[in-house]
Design a protein around this motif. Structure first.
Motif, PDB file in Angstrom:
ATOM      1  N   GLU A 157       0.834  -1.201   0.000  1.00 33.91           N
ATOM      2  CA  GLU A 157       0.000   0.000   0.000  1.00 33.91           C
ATOM      3  C   GLU A 157       0.867   1.248   0.000  1.00 33.91           C
ATOM      4  OE1 GLU A 157      -2.627  -0.298   3.308  1.00 33.91           O
ATOM      5  OE2 GLU A 157      -3.546  -2.191   2.644  1.00 33.91           O
ATOM      6  N   LEU A 158       1.930   1.227  -0.771  1.00 35.10           N
ATOM      7  CA  LEU A 158       2.869   2.344  -0.808  1.00 35.10           C
ATOM      8  C   LEU A 158       2.203   3.561  -1.437  1.00 35.10           C
ATOM      9  CD1 LEU A 158       6.073   0.441  -1.933  1.00 35.10           C
ATOM     10  CD2 LEU A 158       5.454   1.162   0.375  1.00 35.10           C
ATOM     11  N   ASP A 159       1.960   4.578  -0.637  1.00 34.72           N
ATOM     12  CA  ASP A 159       1.320   5.809  -1.087  1.00 34.72           C
ATOM     13  C   ASP A 159       2.323   6.948  -0.930  1.00 34.72           C
ATOM     14  OD1 ASP A 159      -0.401   7.722  -1.930  1.00 34.72           O
ATOM     15  OD2 ASP A 159      -1.827   7.549  -0.279  1.00 34.72           O
ATOM     16  N   CYS A 160       3.312   6.966  -1.784  1.00 39.02           N
ATOM     17  CA  CYS A 160       4.390   7.957  -1.703  1.00 39.02           C
ATOM     18  C   CYS A 160       4.974   8.119  -3.097  1.00 39.02           C
ATOM     19  CB  CYS A 160       5.461   7.517  -0.703  1.00 39.02           C
ATOM     20  SG  CYS A 160       6.201   5.912  -1.076  1.00 39.02           S
ATOM     21  N   ASP A 161       5.961   8.996  -3.205  1.00 35.75           N
ATOM     22  CA  ASP A 161       6.624   9.193  -4.485  1.00 35.75           C
ATOM     23  C   ASP A 161       7.468   7.966  -4.839  1.00 35.75           C
ATOM     24  OD1 ASP A 161       5.518  11.699  -4.741  1.00 35.75           O
ATOM     25  OD2 ASP A 161       7.239  12.716  -3.836  1.00 35.75           O
ATOM     26  N   PHE A 162       7.706   7.837  -6.137  1.00 36.35           N
ATOM     27  CA  PHE A 162       8.562   6.754  -6.584  1.00 36.35           C
ATOM     28  C   PHE A 162       9.932   6.888  -5.918  1.00 36.35           C
ATOM     29  CE2 PHE A 162      11.364   4.423  -9.361  1.00 36.35           C
ATOM     30  CZ  PHE A 162      10.612   3.329  -9.743  1.00 36.35           C
ATOM     31  N   PRO A 163      10.437   5.830  -5.277  1.00 36.07           N
ATOM     32  CA  PRO A 163      11.707   5.946  -4.537  1.00 36.07           C
ATOM     33  C   PRO A 163      12.872   6.283  -5.459  1.00 36.07           C
ATOM     34  CG  PRO A 163      10.994   3.666  -4.678  1.00 36.07           C
ATOM     35  CD  PRO A 163       9.861   4.475  -5.186  1.00 36.07           C
ATOM     36  N   ALA A 164      13.367   7.502  -5.302  1.00 35.36           N
ATOM     37  CA  ALA A 164      14.480   7.938  -6.157  1.00 35.36           C
ATOM     38  C   ALA A 164      15.792   7.271  -5.788  1.00 35.36           C
ATOM     39  CB  ALA A 164      14.624   9.455  -6.068  1.00 35.36           C
ATOM     40  N   GLY A 165      15.876   6.705  -4.589  1.00 37.26           N
ATOM     41  CA  GLY A 165      17.113   6.046  -4.184  1.00 37.26           C
ATOM     42  C   GLY A 165      17.437   4.814  -4.993  1.00 37.26           C
TER      43      GLY A 165
END
Length: 285
Positions: A157-165
């Motif tokens: 349920e990842l509700d965040c920006d695409f992980p840039a790392g």
């Protein structure tokens, strides 16, 4: 007669060997040399295997306290009392220890919830991280050990920006982030070992960046309705075999992907709003 002699010799041999072993054991009791028993060798091997890195242990126990799940109730994940050490306090379920360090953390469908903490970066020997089918909601910006080869956070349920790392994981080969609620733009990826990237059924936005991944074979970004813009140049991905961009607003010529003769692509599925309108008009007429 020969058979009787042979059986007699075997009996004498067994008795002599038993006597030698008894003498060695007597010398061992008196302080001399003695053959090590199987149990003692097994105990030494067991204790040598269970010497775990204290930093990795603390990171795993901290991860338990933040994400919970069924693995928090497993034996070994409880915090030991002061001064207590032993194999019963070493995490075993879903963790692969090699040389006293954590190399694999596989906890699919374990009821994990919350955000992945930044302390996960301290597992500097971690190569495989599989956490699909949980209820994770966020990812800390610095939650990625740079030694990762396989990353799977799909069906969360990842509700965040695409992980840039992810762009800094230079050893990454497989990355699965599908079936979440990730948003934002895809970062430009320059990963020399990346082979598979799947991020379909998310809420990604904007145009596709340039991919400099010479070993990339599979790129699935379909079912992201807010992806738009022209089809980028995949000339730096000569091994690309499967590209799925259906149900997006990306427009372009599919034949432009066939830039190398030694690349065999599956049928590239592109769909844009204009093409869908034309199909509807042709079907109505």
């Amino acid at each position: 007669v020969a058979f009787c002699r042979w059986t007699a010799w075997r009996r004498w041999r067994r008795r002599s060997l038993s006597r030698r072993r008894w003498r060695r054991s007597r010398r061992g009791r008196s302080g001399g040399w003695r053959w090590p028993s199987r149990s003692s060798l097994w105990q030494k091997r067991w204790h040598r295997k269970k010497k775990m890195n204290e930093s990795d242990l603390a990171t795993l126990r901290g991860l338990v306290g933040r994400t919970g799940g069924r693995w928090a109730r497993c034996e070994g994940y409880q915090r030991p009392p002061p001064g207590a050490t032993g194999p019963q306090y070493v995490p075993k379920t879903g963790v692969v220890w090699i040389g006293g360090r954590v190399e694999k953390l596989e906890l699919p469908e374990n009821g994990l919830r919350g955000a992945l903490p930044e302390t996960l970066e301290q597992l500097d020997r971690l190569r495989v991280l599989v956490l699909f089918g949980n209820a994770l909601t966020a990812i800390a910006p610095r939650a990625w050990p740079r030694t990762l080869i396989h990353l799977d956070l799909s069906r969360n349920e990842l509700d965040c920006d695409f992980p840039a790392g992810i762009a800094n994981l230079y050893s990454l080969k497989r990355c699965h982030l599908e079936k979440n609620r990730l948003k934002g733009r895809l970062p430009a990826l320059t990963l020399q070992h990346l082979e598979v990237l799947t991020a379909f059924q998310n809420n990604l936005q904007g145009e596709l960046p340039l991919f400099d991944c010479p070993k990339l074979e599979q790129l699935w970004l379909h079912d992201n309705a807010d992806l738009d813009g022209p089809l980028p140049d995949f000339s730096k991905c000569p091994n690309l075999k499967s590209l799925l961009l259906s149900f997006t607003n990306i427009h372009g010529d599919p034949t432009s992907v066939h830039h190398c003769d030694n690349v065999q692509l599956r049928p590239v599925v592109l769909s844009s709003g204009k093409e869908e309108e034309e199909k509807e008009l042709k079907g109505g007429t």
